[in-house]
Structures are given as structure tokens and as C-alpha cells.
Enzyme design. Structure first.
Site, PDB file in Angstrom:
ATOM      1  N   TYR A 149       6.918   3.585   1.420  1.00 14.71           N
ATOM      2  CA  TYR A 149       6.716   2.323   2.132  1.00 14.71           C
ATOM      3  C   TYR A 149       8.062   1.751   2.583  1.00 14.71           C
ATOM      4  O   TYR A 149       8.239   1.380   3.750  1.00 14.71           O
ATOM      5  CB  TYR A 149       5.992   1.325   1.226  1.00 14.71           C
ATOM      6  CG  TYR A 149       5.953  -0.077   1.786  1.00 14.71           C
ATOM      7  CD1 TYR A 149       5.208  -0.380   2.915  1.00 14.71           C
ATOM      8  CD2 TYR A 149       6.680  -1.099   1.171  1.00 14.71           C
ATOM      9  CE1 TYR A 149       5.187  -1.670   3.436  1.00 14.71           C
ATOM     10  CE2 TYR A 149       6.665  -2.395   1.681  1.00 14.71           C
ATOM     11  CZ  TYR A 149       5.915  -2.672   2.809  1.00 14.71           C
ATOM     12  OH  TYR A 149       5.899  -3.932   3.331  1.00 14.71           O
ATOM     13  N   SER A 182      10.646  -5.496   5.298  1.00 15.17           N
ATOM     14  CA  SER A 182      10.323  -5.779   3.901  1.00 15.17           C
ATOM     15  C   SER A 182      11.572  -5.798   3.045  1.00 15.17           C
ATOM     16  O   SER A 182      12.544  -5.072   3.315  1.00 15.17           O
ATOM     17  CB  SER A 182       9.366  -4.705   3.373  1.00 15.17           C
ATOM     18  OG  SER A 182       9.214  -4.807   1.973  1.00 15.17           O
TER      19      SER A 182
END
Length: 332
Positions: free
Chosen positions: A154, A129
């Protein structure tokens, strides 16, 4: 070839499965079908994939963070390569439910690395990501930049996935490619993402929440461009000469940014969305959310050089495409 696709009922996973099936590959898809967002949408994506794949598509419902269940689901199945896209997504939800990220993104990623090792697969492509760049001020973000300061759990789990993959590539010479996705959007997207949320509210006549008082910039990447990058990566495993050399790494592990290589101001994107919806949005201007970052912007030189990747869809095209899909899907 036959490809194992994790998160096959997800936004990107289902689109990648569609592309692989369309070119003649077979797909074994797995997904837990959890209720992070409505399961009906995931089922609708699965129905679409099944319709396009016929007997070249097989599905197993399993939580890949449970290694015994994963092993049982894959018993007797063969596959050549893996596209590991399943994960617990979302920056803000990681603040509310951190254990979900440890299970799916840490244990789950390790379990897929173990599958790759035990099966000696030809290549595993996995989702990282743009969140790993944290609040970096140097733009555009390059894969050569240090990414040691994640601003959310995350992001930390995605950085950890890259580190675990580096280790497995070193120890077991498994070809691995990590892809740092930048703000993916488009038809069949995720309901927790900005483009979906804003479209839903604008069409309902409800106000939208604009964080950091609108001073946000994102590299919005259309789903078709993401899929093109994933498939190109899958087809080109990183090279390995079987040895470590002084002063440089030759481990079969590559990391690429996949973005549109355009940094769009959020307020400008909202204007495009308003035009596509045919109505103006009432905006509630709010401060920055915890864990969020003000800017993302992908340097895609590496994937351009190695794989010939070139994004083709601007927000002026992609946002109206999504709005048309949304209206048709929900008949609004």
C-alpha cells in the site's frame, strides 16, 4: 466551479463533496462501490451527499482503474478541477490482495492523471498517505524526508503515485497536489480503521487486539480538519513559471502532510474511547503486524506556511464525537 471527486462514496470523499456543495460548488462524483467493506455504508454516505447537493450533485458508478469505462462515464461531462480520493486503502489488506492495489492505486491513478492531462484541468488534488514514511525514526515526519523504504505494498503504491504525478507535472505542466493523510477518523469513518473497530468491540463487550503490546503512537486527524486541508489545497494550485531552473524544481507539484501535529500513544487513545463508550475494554496484547509501523507524527509546517492550515480537533473531542455518531447510526 464543478469538481470531479473520485471515491465520493468513501469516508473522506463524501465529506469533501459535502463541503464543496455546502459552499456552492457543483460535484461530479464517481465510485466503484466495491465490497471491501459494506456497500450499505457507502450508499448511506451517498444519500447524505445527494440530500445536501440536490441538482448540483451527479453520480456515476465506475471503476476508474478501467480506463475505457472511466472515459465512457465522463463522456459529455465538464469539470474544472479534480479531487482524486478513490483508492484501495489499508496496509494489512495489501498483504492479502496485492493486485487490488496495483489496479486501483497504480492504474487508477495513472488514469486520473490522463484525464487531467486530456481535459487540461486547472488543478488535481490527490490522496497520498503517511504510510510512505515507513518505519522512519526521525519525528515528526517532514515532506522533505526521504521516503524510499515503504513497509507495505500500500505504501509503495502511494509513493509511486507521487512519482507519477511528479512526472506529469514536469512533462505536461499540470498543477498537482499530493496530500499525505495521517490516521483519519471521525463520523462516517471506515469500518477497517482502529477507532471504528475498537468502538464496535467495546460496545459489544468483545476483546480488542492491541498490536506491538500497546507501544504504538499515531497522529490522529479528525475528518473536519482533513476536509479543511483538502479544500484549501484545491483552492491554491501550486505555482508554475513554465521552466525548470538549475538547482531547484519549479514543477507545479506540491506535497503536504495533513495531520494533527500531535503524536498520541495508542493506550491513551483507548482510554479516551473507553470513557466515551462508558465501559472498559478487554485487551489482547499482540506483537506488531507485518507492514505496520510503530509511530506516525506529521510535521505540518509546509501546509501551514502555504495554505494557513491549522487543525483544531483533539482526540478528546473527536473520539467522543465518533462514538456518538456510531451509537446513533447503529442505534446502540
Amino acid at each position: 466551479m464543478r469538481v470531479l471527486v473520485t471515491g465520493v462514496a468513501g469516508f473522506i470523499g463524501s465529506a469533501v463533496a459535502d463541503a464543496l456543495l455546502a459552499r456552492g460548488d457543483s460535484v461530479l462524483g464517481i465510485d466503484s462501490l466495491n465490497d471491501y467493506y459494506p456497500v450499505a455504508l457507502k450508499q448511506a454516505r451517498l444519500d447524505r451527499v445527494r440530500a445536501g447537493g440536490g441538482d448540483r450533485f451527479a453520480f456515476r458508478q465506475v471503476d476508474f482503474s478501467e480506463h475505457l469505462a472511466l472515459d465512457a462515464a465522463l463522456a459529455g461531462e465538464s469539470f474544472d478541477r479534480i479531487v482524486h480520493l478513490g483508492a484501495q486503502p489499508g496496509v494489512r489488506y495489501s498483504i492479502e490482495n496485492p493486485r487490488a492495489y496495483v489496479a486501483a492505486n497504480l492504474s487508477g491513478h495513472l488514469n486520473l492523471l490522463e484525464v487531467a492531462r486530456q481535459r487540461q484541468v486547472e488543478h488535481m488534488v490527490y490522496a497520498s498517505s503517511s504510510s510512505v514514511y515507513g518505519g522512519a525514526e526521525k519525528v515528526p515526519f517532514s515532506v522533505d524526508d526521504r521516503v524510499d523504504h515503504p513497509l507495505s505494498l500500500y505504501a509503495a503504491t502511494k509513493k509511486a503515485d507521487e512519482l507519477m504525478s511528479e512526472t506529469y507535472a514536469h512533462l505536461y505542466r499540470i498543477p498537482l497536489t499530493g496530500l499525505r493523510f495521517f490516521t483519519v477518523y471521525g463520523p462516517w469513518g471506515r469500518p477497517d480503521m482502529m477507532v471504528w473497530l475498537f468502538t464496535e468491540k467495546v460496545l459489544r463487550g468483545e476483546p480488542i487486539q492491541v498490536f506491538n503490546h500497546g507501544e504504538m503512537w499515531r497522529d490522529f486527524t479528525y475528518i473536519d480538519d482533513i476536509v479543511a486541508g483538502v479544500v484549501a489545497s484545491l483552492d491554491h494550485p501550486p505555482a508554475d513559471d513554465g521552466a525548470e531552473k538549475a538547482g531547484g524544481s519549479v514543477k507545479p507539484h506540491a506535497i503536504y502532510n495533513i495531520g494533527n501535529h500531535r503524536c498520541e500513544r495508542l493506550l491513551d487513545v483507548i482510554a479516551v474511547l473507553e470513557e466515551a463508550c462508558g465501559c472498559k475494554a478487554e485487551r489482547i496484547m499482540l506483537p506488531m503486524q507485518p507492514g505496520d509501523v510503530p509511530r506516525t507524527y506529521a510535521n505540518i509546517d509546509a501546509i501551514r506556511r502555504d495554505l494557513g492550515y491549522e487543525p483544531t480537533t483533539s482526540v478528546d473531542v473527536g473520539i467522543p464525537n465518533f462514538v456518538r455518531w456510531y451509537r446513533g447510526f447503529y442505534r446502540v
